[in-house]
Design a protein around this motif. Structure first.
Motif, PDB file in Angstrom:
ATOM      1  N   ASN A  16       0.962  -0.634   0.143  1.00 46.46           N
ATOM      2  CA  ASN A  16      -0.106  -0.096  -0.306  1.00 46.46           C
ATOM      3  C   ASN A  16       1.163   1.418   0.326  1.00 46.46           C
ATOM      4  O   ASN A  16       0.900   2.267  -0.342  1.00 46.46           O
ATOM      5  CB  ASN A  16      -0.725   0.142   1.341  1.00 46.46           C
ATOM      6  N   GLY A  17       1.717   0.582   0.303  1.00 47.48           N
ATOM      7  CA  GLY A  17       3.320   2.096   0.415  1.00 47.48           C
ATOM      8  C   GLY A  17       3.276   2.996  -0.999  1.00 47.48           C
ATOM      9  O   GLY A  17       3.629   3.405  -2.096  1.00 47.48           O
ATOM     10  N   HIS A  18       3.468   1.370  -2.025  1.00 47.62           N
ATOM     11  CA  HIS A  18       3.516   1.581  -3.679  1.00 47.62           C
ATOM     12  C   HIS A  18       2.354   2.239  -3.726  1.00 47.62           C
ATOM     13  O   HIS A  18       2.538   3.215  -4.678  1.00 47.62           O
ATOM     14  CB  HIS A  18       3.554   0.145  -4.558  1.00 47.62           C
ATOM     15  N   VAL A  19       1.325   1.854  -4.183  1.00 46.79           N
ATOM     16  CA  VAL A  19      -0.316   2.559  -4.085  1.00 46.79           C
ATOM     17  C   VAL A  19      -0.164   3.757  -4.088  1.00 46.79           C
ATOM     18  O   VAL A  19      -0.512   4.682  -4.838  1.00 46.79           O
ATOM     19  CB  VAL A  19      -0.978   1.467  -3.471  1.00 46.79           C
ATOM     20  N   ASP A  20       0.015   3.770  -2.903  1.00 52.05           N
ATOM     21  CA  ASP A  20      -0.004   5.528  -2.455  1.00 52.05           C
ATOM     22  C   ASP A  20       0.929   6.611  -3.364  1.00 52.05           C
ATOM     23  O   ASP A  20       0.564   7.583  -3.247  1.00 52.05           O
ATOM     24  CB  ASP A  20       0.570   5.821  -0.982  1.00 52.05           C
ATOM     25  N   ILE A  21       1.561   6.102  -3.076  1.00 51.13           N
ATOM     26  CA  ILE A  21       2.930   6.632  -4.543  1.00 51.13           C
ATOM     27  C   ILE A  21       2.548   6.922  -6.011  1.00 51.13           C
ATOM     28  O   ILE A  21       2.589   7.797  -5.772  1.00 51.13           O
ATOM     29  CB  ILE A  21       4.353   6.017  -4.343  1.00 51.13           C
ATOM     30  N   ILE A  22       1.631   5.819  -6.144  1.00 41.42           N
ATOM     31  CA  ILE A  22       1.052   5.996  -7.567  1.00 41.42           C
ATOM     32  C   ILE A  22       0.471   6.999  -7.720  1.00 41.42           C
ATOM     33  O   ILE A  22      -0.282   7.141  -8.850  1.00 41.42           O
ATOM     34  CB  ILE A  22       1.331   4.170  -7.698  1.00 41.42           C
ATOM     35  N   THR A  23      -0.441   7.179  -6.719  1.00 40.27           N
ATOM     36  CA  THR A  23      -1.848   7.117  -6.996  1.00 40.27           C
ATOM     37  C   THR A  23      -1.779   9.030  -6.653  1.00 40.27           C
ATOM     38  O   THR A  23      -1.742   9.749  -7.164  1.00 40.27           O
ATOM     39  CB  THR A  23      -2.549   7.070  -5.373  1.00 40.27           C
ATOM     40  N   ARG A  24      -0.528   9.203  -5.469  1.00 44.15           N
ATOM     41  CA  ARG A  24      -0.116  10.599  -5.031  1.00 44.15           C
ATOM     42  C   ARG A  24       0.594  11.225  -7.102  1.00 44.15           C
ATOM     43  O   ARG A  24       0.131  12.013  -7.180  1.00 44.15           O
ATOM     44  CB  ARG A  24       1.017  11.018  -3.848  1.00 44.15           C
ATOM     45  N   GLY A  25       1.785  10.447  -7.761  1.00 39.04           N
ATOM     46  CA  GLY A  25       2.799  10.751  -8.921  1.00 39.04           C
ATOM     47  C   GLY A  25       0.916  10.630  -9.868  1.00 39.04           C
ATOM     48  O   GLY A  25       0.809  11.256 -10.542  1.00 39.04           O
ATOM     49  N   ALA A  26      -0.042   9.866  -9.679  1.00 34.26           N
ATOM     50  CA  ALA A  26      -0.673  10.075 -11.111  1.00 34.26           C
ATOM     51  C   ALA A  26      -1.546  11.698 -11.211  1.00 34.26           C
ATOM     52  O   ALA A  26      -2.612  12.046 -11.950  1.00 34.26           O
ATOM     53  CB  ALA A  26      -1.943   8.699 -10.885  1.00 34.26           C
ATOM     54  N   ARG A  27      -1.810  12.281  -9.832  1.00 35.84           N
ATOM     55  CA  ARG A  27      -2.371  13.630  -9.178  1.00 35.84           C
ATOM     56  C   ARG A  27      -1.438  14.174 -10.147  1.00 35.84           C
ATOM     57  O   ARG A  27      -2.250  15.788 -10.381  1.00 35.84           O
ATOM     58  CB  ARG A  27      -2.232  13.288  -8.393  1.00 35.84           C
ATOM     59  N   ILE A  28      -0.458  14.238 -10.231  1.00 38.26           N
ATOM     60  CA  ILE A  28       0.302  15.578 -10.202  1.00 38.26           C
ATOM     61  C   ILE A  28       0.988  15.146 -11.784  1.00 38.26           C
ATOM     62  O   ILE A  28       1.910  16.053 -12.794  1.00 38.26           O
ATOM     63  CB  ILE A  28       1.614  15.968  -9.913  1.00 38.26           C
TER      64      ILE A  28
END
Ligand code: PNS
Length: 161
Positions: A16-28
Motif C-alpha cells: 500500500n506504500g507503493h499504491v500511495d506513491i503511484i496514486t499521488r504521482g497520478a495526480r501530478i
C-alpha cells in the motif's frame, strides 16, 4: 508537452506504500508508468507475470497509470518510453543514501531525466516488500498494508506449500 513519469521497482509484492506513491504521482504527472524490473531477485516470491497482473488489476480505475516491465538500465527504458521523470518513494532517512546514489548515477547516465522523490502517507512509512514477506511467512497479519489481492495471493502461496 505532457509529463510522463516512470515509477520503477521490484514490487515483490506491491504494497500500500507503493499504491500511495503511484496514486499521488497520478495526480501530478500526466501519465505514470509502473515499471516492474524483470529478474531483480533470483528467487522472487511473485513471478513477473503475477506482479504485472496484480498492479494492472489494482490500477484499473486510474486511467493515467500504466503497468509495464523492463530490464537493462532504467534510464534507457525511461528514454525509450520518452519519460522525463523517474519517481522514487522516500520513507525514512535510511532510504536516502542509496536513493541519492541511484539518482546521481542515473543523472550521470542520462542528464535529461530528473528523479523526483515522493513521501508516502505516514501510516505506510515503515512498510517494505521484504518485511511484508517475512511477517506473512511467519504467520503475522499484513491486512491493510498490501492491496487485498496481494493478501489473497500470499495466502494461496502459503496454502500451496
Ligand atoms: O524496488 P527496488 O528494488 O528498490 O527497485 C530498484 C530499481 C529497480 C529501481 C533499481 O534496481 C534499478 O533501477 N534497476 C535497473 C538497473 C539499473 O538501471 N541500475 C542502475 C541504477 S543507478
Amino acid at each position: 508537452m505532457p509529463t510522463l513519469a516512470v515509477y520503477p521497482g521490484s514490487f515483490d509484492p506491491l504494497t500500500n506504500g507503493h499504491v500511495d506513491i503511484i496514486t499521488r504521482g497520478a495526480r501530478i504527472f500526466d501519465r505514470i508508468i509502473v515499471a516492474i524490473l524483470i529478474n531483480a531477485e533470483k528467487a522472487p516470491l511473485f513471478g513477473v507475470g503475477e506482479r504485472l497482473e496484480i498492479a494492472t488489476e489494482v490500477f484499473t480505475d486510474l486511467p493515467n497509470v500504466e503497468v509495464d516491465t523492463f530490464d537493462g538500465l532504467l534510464v534507457d527504458y525511461a528514454e525509450r518510453r520518452r519519460a522525463q521523470v523517474i519517481v522514487r518513494g522516500l520513507r525514512a532517512v535510511s532510504d536516502f543514501e542509496f536513493e541519492f546514489q541511484m539518482a546521481l548515477m542515473n543523472r550521470r547516465l542520462n542528464g535529461k531525466i530528473e528523479t523526483v522523490f515522493m513521501m508516502p502517507a505516514e501510516q505506510y512509512s515503515y512498510i517494505s516488500s521484504r518485511l511484508i514477506k517475512e511477517v506473512f511467512a511467519l504467520g503475522g497479519r499484513v491486512h491493510g498494508l498490501v492491496p487485498d489481492m496481494v493478501e489473497e495471493r500470499l495466502r494461496q502461496k502459503v496454502n500451496k506449500r
